[in-house]
Design a protein around this motif. Structure first.
Motif, short mmCIF file in Angstrom:
data_model
loop_
_atom_site.label_atom_id
_atom_site.label_comp_id
_atom_site.label_asym_id
_atom_site.label_seq_id
_atom_site.Cartn_x
_atom_site.Cartn_y
_atom_site.Cartn_z
N ASP A 170 -16.06 9.93 -37.51
CA ASP A 170 -15.60 8.62 -38.40
C ASP A 170 -16.65 7.64 -37.94
O ASP A 170 -17.20 6.88 -38.88
N ILE A 171 -17.32 7.58 -36.61
CA ILE A 171 -18.23 6.69 -36.30
C ILE A 171 -19.57 6.94 -37.28
O ILE A 171 -20.19 5.90 -37.74
N ASN A 172 -19.70 8.18 -37.46
CA ASN A 172 -21.11 8.55 -38.23
C ASN A 172 -20.78 8.20 -39.52
O ASN A 172 -21.80 7.57 -40.38
N ARG A 173 -19.46 8.07 -40.22
CA ARG A 173 -19.24 7.67 -41.41
C ARG A 173 -19.43 6.14 -41.75
O ARG A 173 -19.92 5.74 -42.80
N VAL A 174 -19.01 5.40 -40.39
CA VAL A 174 -19.05 3.98 -40.71
C VAL A 174 -20.48 3.68 -40.62
O VAL A 174 -20.93 2.84 -41.32
N GLU A 175 -21.53 4.36 -40.12
CA GLU A 175 -22.89 3.96 -39.93
C GLU A 175 -23.49 4.55 -41.24
O GLU A 175 -24.37 3.59 -41.37
N VAL A 217 -29.12 -5.48 -40.02
CA VAL A 217 -28.10 -4.41 -40.40
C VAL A 217 -28.77 -3.19 -39.64
O VAL A 217 -27.97 -2.32 -39.12
N GLU A 218 -30.09 -3.01 -39.73
CA GLU A 218 -30.72 -1.94 -38.97
C GLU A 218 -30.29 -1.75 -37.67
O GLU A 218 -30.04 -0.79 -37.05
N GLU A 219 -30.50 -3.13 -36.88
CA GLU A 219 -30.15 -3.18 -35.56
C GLU A 219 -28.81 -2.90 -35.08
O GLU A 219 -28.41 -2.00 -34.31
N PHE A 220 -27.74 -3.07 -36.03
CA PHE A 220 -26.31 -2.91 -35.91
C PHE A 220 -26.27 -1.43 -36.18
O PHE A 220 -25.28 -0.69 -35.35
N LYS A 221 -26.87 -0.74 -37.19
CA LYS A 221 -26.94 0.71 -37.33
C LYS A 221 -27.35 1.44 -35.92
O LYS A 221 -26.73 2.39 -35.49
N GLY A 222 -28.34 0.82 -35.42
CA GLY A 222 -28.87 1.43 -34.23
C GLY A 222 -27.81 1.27 -32.91
O GLY A 222 -27.36 2.16 -32.25
N SER A 223 -26.97 0.41 -33.01
CA SER A 223 -25.94 0.10 -31.86
C SER A 223 -24.52 1.01 -32.32
O SER A 223 -24.22 1.78 -31.32
N LEU A 224 -24.58 1.31 -33.27
CA LEU A 224 -23.64 2.46 -33.83
C LEU A 224 -24.04 3.94 -33.42
O LEU A 224 -23.39 4.55 -32.79
N THR A 225 -25.44 3.96 -33.48
CA THR A 225 -25.96 5.26 -33.18
C THR A 225 -25.74 5.60 -31.77
O THR A 225 -25.72 6.61 -31.27
N SER A 226 -25.84 4.69 -30.88
CA SER A 226 -25.92 4.75 -29.54
C SER A 226 -24.72 4.85 -28.87
O SER A 226 -24.57 5.31 -27.53
N ILE A 227 -23.63 4.73 -29.66
CA ILE A 227 -22.27 4.88 -28.95
C ILE A 227 -22.07 6.45 -28.82
O ILE A 227 -22.29 7.16 -29.49
N GLU A 228 -21.74 6.84 -27.46
CA GLU A 228 -21.64 8.03 -26.90
C GLU A 228 -19.99 8.12 -27.11
O GLU A 228 -19.26 7.57 -26.41
N VAL A 229 -19.40 9.32 -27.74
CA VAL A 229 -18.00 9.68 -27.74
C VAL A 229 -17.76 10.49 -26.70
O VAL A 229 -18.61 11.08 -26.15
N GLY A 230 -16.36 10.59 -26.27
CA GLY A 230 -16.08 11.33 -25.05
C GLY A 230 -14.56 11.28 -24.62
O GLY A 230 -14.31 9.84 -24.66
N GLY A 231 -14.09 12.07 -24.00
CA GLY A 231 -12.61 11.80 -23.69
C GLY A 231 -11.75 11.56 -24.48
O GLY A 231 -11.70 11.76 -25.59
N GLY A 232 -10.64 11.17 -24.09
CA GLY A 232 -9.50 10.71 -25.04
C GLY A 232 -8.76 11.80 -25.67
O GLY A 232 -8.55 12.90 -25.00
N GLY A 233 -8.48 11.77 -27.05
CA GLY A 233 -7.37 12.65 -27.23
C GLY A 233 -6.60 11.86 -28.27
O GLY A 233 -6.73 10.54 -28.39
#
Length: 483
Positions: A170-175, A217-233
């Motif tokens: 889902d984060i990739n789709r936002v990006e 916008v490109e800087e914002f896309k870079g911020s999205l790319t840098s998000i590391e997903v993990g944990g949760g459920g």
């Protein structure tokens, strides 16, 4: 030969029963004039014709609404006509008369008395021109038809994103769609700044990550790319903490404020015994309190989340008080973000100040707006009109020219309304006629054809009765063998 089971009679009895049913059905259709009387006659046809009947009745009522609207407008235009002629025309004539120095002071005083009386007449007409108790010509504040609610073209938008393990796609789709989202806003002339807050399970030590506002916008896309997903459920997560951090951003004073929460799970909530959400008590914040805080600060929260009932109901309590939407996280992100961009851009469009709306169609939103008028002497600028001395008479002539032009413009406006409504009436009438014809083809019975069916089924029923009588006599032939 047997007598226990008269199979011939049994078959004929079944035929007779069926023929009687068909005869009864034909008689019902002929009596009602309808081919479809019950859902069993034709389920699909009944459903379609019922929808058409709803539209037809709506259009018929819309026609009556339009006729009422035309009468409403004609009443207003009639009042304007009386104000223009003879009242304003007479006032101008008196002003021209008073401008002549051949008149004595007593003559001008007599003219002033008539002027004062005519001014009272104009106010009386404006105050008493009504339709069904609605005042038509003394509506204040109608000078400006289009009043923008927001003069700035700036919008501060913060994405609040759940970064637990299930959110990677889902984060990739936002990006992937964020550039088109920003471009759509910029094309409409909106000056945007984008902020980013990502959260996980802060109760398990996950930090909330905050990226400052950027117009790149490109800087914002870079911020999205840098998000590391993990944990949760698929369990409650720290969304309220993420929203609380987003509230700390330095918003521009004249910018609209938009939060977009993207998550696939419910949020922790500060549960109390009298709380209606049954939260889990793992947050120091409360859903309703945060929703109220966002609404009070003019922040609109849109949620892109799951559609299972419990989660959606919980998250909607965050978005609904702010006037935000709820979007399906499994939906088409491209379409959803484009639609959201249009909504944001639409906040900068002028909002039309409509005094009265007519429902001119069968469906919601099919309305016609009418702006009413204020043509009292104060609105026309002639309430303190004087004709003495000469200078005042000159000013009065100029004021009356402007007043006559204003009233004429209002009459022209109402005339345009009336013409438009007549076109709409014709359209509604034609639509109702066409729908009625279509509904008739589906639901009405073909009388000639049904009479043929009735005749056929009646003959078959009578012949079957005759044959049944013959079949019932057949077992009696056994008695001949006993003789």
């Amino acid at each position: 030969m047997n007598i226990q089971h008269n199979l011939s009679a049994m078959k004929l009895n079944n035929n007779l029963t069926e023929n009687n049913k068909l005869t009864a059905k034909s008689m019902e259709k002929l009596a009602t004039g309808l081919r479809i009387n019950l859902g069993a006659d034709e389920a699909a046809g009944l459903s379609i014709s019922e929808k058409m009947r709803t539209q037809i009745r709506g259009l018929e009522q819309a026609q009556r609404n339009i006729q009422d609207g035309i009468s409403f407008i004609q009443t207003a235009e009639s009042g304007l006509a009386k104000i223009a002629d003879p009242n304003l025309h007479r006032l101008r004539q008196l002003s021209v008369q008073a401008a002549s120095d051949t008149l004595s002071s007593s003559d001008k005083a007599a003219i002033q008395n008539e002027v004062n009386q005519i001014l009272r007449n104009i106010d009386n007409i404006a105050d008493n021109t009504e339709f069904n108790g609605i005042n038509l010509l003394n509506i204040p504040g109608t000078d400006t038809v289009n009043t923008p609610e927001i003069t700035s073209n700036q919008s501060d938008i913060i994405f609040i994103i759940d970064r637990t393990g299930s959110m990677g796609a889902d984060i990739n789709r936002v990006e992937a769609n964020i550039k088109d989202f920003a471009t759509a806003l910029q094309t409409e002339g909106v000056n945007i700044r984008l902020g980013l807050v990502s959260y996980g399970e802060t109760n398990n030590g996950d930090q909330i990550m905050i990226n400052p506002f950027t117009g790149d916008v490109e800087e914002f896309k870079g911020s999205l790319t840098s998000i590391e997903v993990g944990g949760g459920g698929d369990i409650p997560e720290s969304g309220l903490e993420g929203i609380k951090e987003a509230l700390r951003y330095p918003f521009r004073a004249d910018a609209t404020k938009q939060f977009i929460l993207v998550t696939d799970a419910p949020v922790h909530d500060n549960y109390t015994a009298d709380d209606r959400d049954g939260g889990d008590g793992l947050s120091v914040y409360d859903i309703d309190d945060l929703a109220l805080s966002m609404s009070g600060q003019g922040i609109k929260l849109t949620i892109v989340g799951p559609t299972d009932r419990n989660t959606k109901e919980q998250l909607q309590r965050l978005s609904e008080p702010t006037g935000g939407n709820y979007l399906d996280i499994k939906g088409n992100f491209s379409t959803q973000l484009q639609s959201l961009a249009a909504d944001i851009a639409g906040e900068f469009l002028p909002k039309e100040n409509i005094d009265l709306k007519l429902q001119i169609g069968a469906n919601a939103g099919e309305t016609f707006g009418i702006n009413l008028s204020d043509v009292r002497t104060a609105a026309l600028g002639i309430e303190n009109m004087k004709v003495d001395p000469w200078e005042e008479a000159m000013k009065s002539i100029e004021k009356l020219d402007a007043a006559i032009q204003q009233v004429s413009a209002e009459r022209g406006k109402f005339g345009a309304y009336e013409n438009a409504l007549r076109y709409l009436y014709n359209n509604a009438s034609t639509s109702a006629l066409n729908l009625t014809a279509a509904e008739s083809r589906i639901r009405d019975t073909d009388m000639a054809k049904e009479i043929i069916n009735l005749t056929k089924n009646s003959i078959l029923a009578e012949s079957t009765q005759a044959m049944l009588a013959q079949a019932n006599r057949k077992p009696q032939q056994v008695l001949e063998l006993l003789k």
